[in-house]
Design an enzyme around this catalytic site. Structure first.
Site, PDB file in Angstrom:
ATOM      1  N   GLU A   1      36.715  40.690  54.741  1.00 55.74           N
ATOM      2  CA  GLU A   1      38.100  40.663  54.243  1.00 55.74           C
ATOM      3  C   GLU A   1      38.071  41.771  53.636  1.00 55.74           C
ATOM      4  O   GLU A   1      37.055  41.701  52.866  1.00 55.74           O
ATOM      5  CB  GLU A   1      38.068  38.755  54.587  1.00 55.74           C
ATOM      6  CG  GLU A   1      38.112  38.150  55.177  1.00 55.74           C
ATOM      7  CD  GLU A   1      37.160  36.888  54.876  1.00 55.74           C
ATOM      8  OE1 GLU A   1      38.040  36.586  53.771  1.00 55.74           O
ATOM      9  OE2 GLU A   1      36.880  36.556  55.563  1.00 55.74           O
TER      10      GLU A   1
ATOM     11  N   LYS B   1      38.600  41.963  49.227  1.00 63.99           N
ATOM     12  CA  LYS B   1      38.210  40.591  48.419  1.00 63.99           C
ATOM     13  C   LYS B   1      39.508  40.861  47.576  1.00 63.99           C
ATOM     14  O   LYS B   1      39.940  41.789  46.576  1.00 63.99           O
ATOM     15  CB  LYS B   1      37.002  41.011  47.582  1.00 63.99           C
ATOM     16  CG  LYS B   1      36.840  40.346  46.426  1.00 63.99           C
ATOM     17  CD  LYS B   1      35.299  40.810  46.097  1.00 63.99           C
ATOM     18  CE  LYS B   1      35.159  39.448  44.781  1.00 63.99           C
ATOM     19  NZ  LYS B   1      35.771  39.660  43.556  1.00 63.99           N
TER      20      LYS B   1
ATOM     21  N   CYS C   1      66.718  55.177  21.746  1.00 64.63           N
ATOM     22  CA  CYS C   1      67.647  56.399  22.102  1.00 64.63           C
ATOM     23  C   CYS C   1      69.137  55.954  21.882  1.00 64.63           C
ATOM     24  O   CYS C   1      69.290  55.757  23.126  1.00 64.63           O
ATOM     25  CB  CYS C   1      67.345  57.730  21.848  1.00 64.63           C
ATOM     26  SG  CYS C   1      68.717  58.680  21.626  1.00 64.63           S
TER      27      CYS C   1
HETATM   28  S1  IVH Z   1      34.396  34.126  49.838  1.00 67.77           S
HETATM   29  C1  IVH Z   1      30.615  32.102  49.158  1.00 67.77           C
HETATM   30  N1  IVH Z   1      36.466  35.103  50.670  1.00 67.77           N
HETATM   31  O1  IVH Z   1      35.080  36.207  45.212  1.00 67.77           O
HETATM   32  C2  IVH Z   1      32.096  32.423  49.505  1.00 67.77           C
HETATM   33  N2  IVH Z   1      36.066  34.907  48.534  1.00 67.77           N
HETATM   34  O2  IVH Z   1      32.894  35.771  44.610  1.00 67.77           O
HETATM   35  C3  IVH Z   1      32.670  32.496  48.568  1.00 67.77           C
HETATM   36  N3  IVH Z   1      37.515  36.508  46.259  1.00 67.77           N
HETATM   37  O3  IVH Z   1      35.398  33.321  43.336  1.00 67.77           O
HETATM   38  C4  IVH Z   1      34.416  32.434  48.966  1.00 67.77           C
HETATM   39  N4  IVH Z   1      39.049  37.405  48.083  1.00 67.77           N
HETATM   40  O4  IVH Z   1      37.918  33.628  43.819  1.00 67.77           O
HETATM   41  C5  IVH Z   1      35.805  34.951  49.738  1.00 67.77           C
HETATM   42  N5  IVH Z   1      37.673  36.906  50.973  1.00 67.77           N
HETATM   43  C6  IVH Z   1      37.423  36.126  50.240  1.00 67.77           C
HETATM   44  C7  IVH Z   1      37.852  36.737  48.744  1.00 67.77           C
HETATM   45  C8  IVH Z   1      36.846  36.057  47.830  1.00 67.77           C
HETATM   46  C9  IVH Z   1      38.352  37.069  47.252  1.00 67.77           C
HETATM   47  C10 IVH Z   1      36.852  35.894  45.291  1.00 67.77           C
HETATM   48  C11 IVH Z   1      36.855  33.619  45.123  1.00 67.77           C
HETATM   49  C12 IVH Z   1      35.360  34.041  44.676  1.00 67.77           C
HETATM   50  C13 IVH Z   1      35.396  35.202  44.816  1.00 67.77           C
HETATM   51  C14 IVH Z   1      33.544  35.251  44.850  1.00 67.77           C
END
Ligand code: IVH
Length: 681
Positions: free
Chosen positions: A115, A117, A437
């Site tokens: 997915e 991030k 200007c």
């Molecule tokens: S899963 C244990 N999925 O990344 C599973 N997190 O360092 C943890 N984040 O605080 C979350 N996109 O803010 C997951 N597709 C995604 C994500 C995601 C962004 C962020 C989230 C979390 C941080 C983890």
């Protein structure tokens, strides 16, 4: 209306609003216009006002209500919100894979869900018997802040779970769980972020450094009405505690969350083994700049929940997931010089010239400092080491000064009070962050205006590049954009490095631009605060340039998405006699300014046809593809049915493609689609 009828009406309207929310936020295929939606909403408010006892927590009207809080109270998460370990390169990803295999004592490849991030902040939403009851930030993972009233204002967060909506629901509708804690990311789209910053700049408020800061700042507001005014969105990706909700894998979880009405990003993929993960990584990295929201990597999760349980966690991070980070878009470099650029509206922008540095794969030499207040706020001096940031195709910007690295040789920068190009006065109006200007014929402004006028989404004059625009102004051939239409072949051929063939091409392109539709012309005029979307809104609302020119501030503010600042700017622009004269001359030169309904809907390959987009297009975002289809009179639906006329399939197209095949619906590849649009890659 008696109590009973009111109750029934309220139920009916709420259901309808929920259905449209879902179509809009989750399915990405609205059925009604914003105005119709507003009408429904107002209808609900009116009945609720008459019968306040019928107002419930889960009513769509409650998104805006709550009063400011004194401070946030703390909430303990029932299940801790873990964080992710990072992998910076392929080697570290292979180690992650090897570690899992070792731990489980297995050699075969696993299914992973990958997915994006999302670069926002994570939040937890608690639903009891399908009703949103509270929500919190992640905090330190164990204790977060109660931001329920703020989360309630985010349109894409369902206030009530609803598994009955047809079209997207799985074969068996999801029963409503007794308890469900949904976790995901609160974020702000890049275009909304820029719009917000522009608005803040116009109102002399400090701007946000990036969409993540804007999202975080907006969610942590004590006054929920402030949050409500910020364009926040949400993607769901995991759960905390749950009762009556038992997905078997991450992939299953995502589809069930979608079934319950949560927005789930459609870029998630299920793949087998690390090679396939790597392939997805490159695909996501390639599309990164084109996405409407920021992502800073890819999250890779072991799909099976049984395996996840077996793997467990270590030091507050799961063993079954990892964040595969993208190369940073932030770097440090030194400011060698600060120059001042003059834009098409006369705005003076201080720009830092840096020791060249590679940021996220692109060499950066200059970074914007926005305006003099920003220079002061950040305390930037010439010679400073600074962090710079590049977000997508946005101009890189200076984020902060690394004051520790100063050695005393740094010099203060003073913003000039005259235009560095024409030497005329550069004034700063009260309440404005920007110094301008005020000489309307300043060559720097004119050059920028010509560039903007000729740009692709404006008058689309090919061959009118920066160098040509500079020369046209420097040689006194164009004093305003209307002069372009008086250019003769001889004059153009006399420009530097302009062969007869290129000169002819330019003249032809200028000629062709005369048939650009009204919205393009309105955008091309370069009115402050009027971007492509606003220009389209104005064209659709008024239908002719004369009607736009005649409109007062109040009429203008009636247009969708036009606020008081924009309305004032448009009215001010057309009040100026020289701008009215400019429009007159454009018309005399033969610029048709016809409203697109007649100009563009004529394309029979699109008009009235229903398209479905699937997979990732490499040349544009899905939003853009959708806009292009809609501009041509086509419709875009989210799922394939017998009513679909054509499916456009990008990379990694999934089940929609299979369904199209089954139903015998024509499928276009990306190249064919671009051809049909008349666009180049
Ligand atoms: S899963 C244990 N999925 O990344 C599973 N997190 O360092 C943890 N984040 O605080 C979350 N996109 O803010 C997951 N597709 C995604 C994500 C995601 C962004 C962020 C989230 C979390 C941080 C983890």
């Amino acid at each position: 209306m008696d109590h009973e009828t009111a109750q029934k009406q309220i139920e009916r309207i709420r259901d309808e609003i929920r259905r449209h929310n879902r179509l809009y936020y989750v399915e990405d295929s609205p059925e009604i216009s914003d105005a119709e939606y507003d009408r429904l909403f107002r209808e609900l408010l009116a009945i609720e006002r008459e019968h306040p006892d019928l107002v419930t927590m889960d009513s769509p009207s409650q998104r805006v209500g709550a009063a400011p809080a004194e401070g946030f109270s703390q909430v303990r998460h029932r299940v801790p919100m873990l964080s992710l370990q990072n992998a910076m390169d392929e080697g570290e990803m292979r180690e992650f894979d090897a570690r899992i295999k070792r731990f489980l004592g297995r050699e075969d490849d696993f299914d992973f869900v990958v997915e994006p991030k999302f670069d926002g902040l994570s939040a937890e939403l608690v639903y009891e018997n399908g009703v949103f009851v509270s929500g919190s930030t992640r905090g330190d993972g164990t204790v977060g802040e109660d931001v329920t009233s703020n989360l309630r204002t985010i349109g894409s967060i369902p206030l009530r779970l609803d598994a009955r909506v047809p079209d997207s629901t799985p074969l068996f509708p999801e029963p409503i769980p007794k308890l469900l804690e949904v976790r995901g990311e609160v974020y702000m789209r890049k275009d909304r972020f820029e719009e917000l910053n522009r608005q803040r700049e116009a109102e002399s408020e400090p701007i946000f450094a990036n969409p993540r800061n804007a999202a975080a700042g907006s969610l942590r507001q004590l006054d929920p009405s402030v949050t409500a005014s910020r364009p926040l969105a949400f993607f769901a990706y995991s759960i905390g505690a749950a009762d009556g909700f038992k997905p078997s894998s991450q992939w299953d979880l995502l589809s069930r969350l979608r079934g319950l009405g949560f927005p789930v990003c459609d870029m998630a993929r299920r793949v087998n083994g690390m090679d396939a993960v790597m392939e997805q990584y490159h695909r996501m990295l390639d599309s990164r700049d084109k996405l409407p929201f920021e992502i800073d990597g890819m999250v890779v999760k072991v799909d099976s929940f049984a395996l996840q349980r077996e793997l467990g966690e270590v030091s507050r991070s799961p063993r079954w997931a990892i964040a595969f980070k993208f190369p940073p878009t932030r770097e440090t470099s030194r400011i060698e010089r600060i120059v001042v650029q003059v834009g098409r509206t006369g705005a003076l922008t201080p720009v830092a010239e840096m020791t060249p540095v590679r940021v996220g794969g692109v060499m950066v030499r200059r970074a914007t400092l926005h305006n003099e207040d920003e220079v002061v706020r950040k305390g930037v001096m010439v010679g400073d080491w600074v962090t710079i940031q590049r977000a997508g195709d946005v101009i890189p910007e200076v984020v902060e000064v690394l004051t520790d690295r100063r050695d005393g040789t740094e010099e203060r920068f003073v913003m000039p009070t005259v235009c560095p190009v024409c030497g005329g006065a550069a004034n700063r109006e009260e309440g404005e962050a920007v110094r301008r200007c005020i000489n309307a014929s300043c060559p720097a402004q004119l050059k920028e205006r010509i560039r903007h006028f000729g740009s692709k989404t404006a008058m689309d004059i090919e061959h009118l590049g920066d160098k040509v625009a500079d020369q046209l102004v420097d040689q006194g051939l164009t004093h305003d954009v209307a002069d372009l239409y008086d250019l003769g072949l001889e004059q153009v051929m006399n420009l530097e490095r302009m062969a007869e063939k290129s000169a002819q091409n330019l003249i032809l392109a200028i000629e062709k631009s005369k048939s650009r539709p009204l919205s393009a012309v309105v955008f091309a005029l370069g009115i402050r605060h009027v971007g492509e979307a606003t220009a389209r809104g104005l064209a659709n609302h008024f239908g002719s340039i004369d009607a736009i020119m005649a409109a007062g501030e109040e009429d203008l503010a009636d247009v969708e998405d036009v606020g008081p600042v924009v309305a004032k700017s448009v009215a001010g622009f057309f009040k100026s006699e020289s701008n009215r004269e400019l429009v007159r001359r454009l018309r005399e030169a033969g610029v048709s300014m016809a409203h697109e309904e007649s100009a563009e809907q004529a394309d029979p390959r699109f008009a009235g046809k229903t398209f479905v987009l699937t997979g990732t297009l490499s040349s544009m975002t899905r939003e853009r593809a959708k806009a292009l289809i809609m501009e041509r009179g086509g419709k875009v639906a989210s799922s394939v049915s017998t009513k679909t006329d054509m499916v456009v399939a990008g990379d990694a197209a999934g089940s929609k493609l299979n369904k199209a095949d089954k139903l015998g619906i024509p499928v276009l590849g990306e190249d064919e689609f671009l051809d049909m649009l008349g666009q180049e890659r």
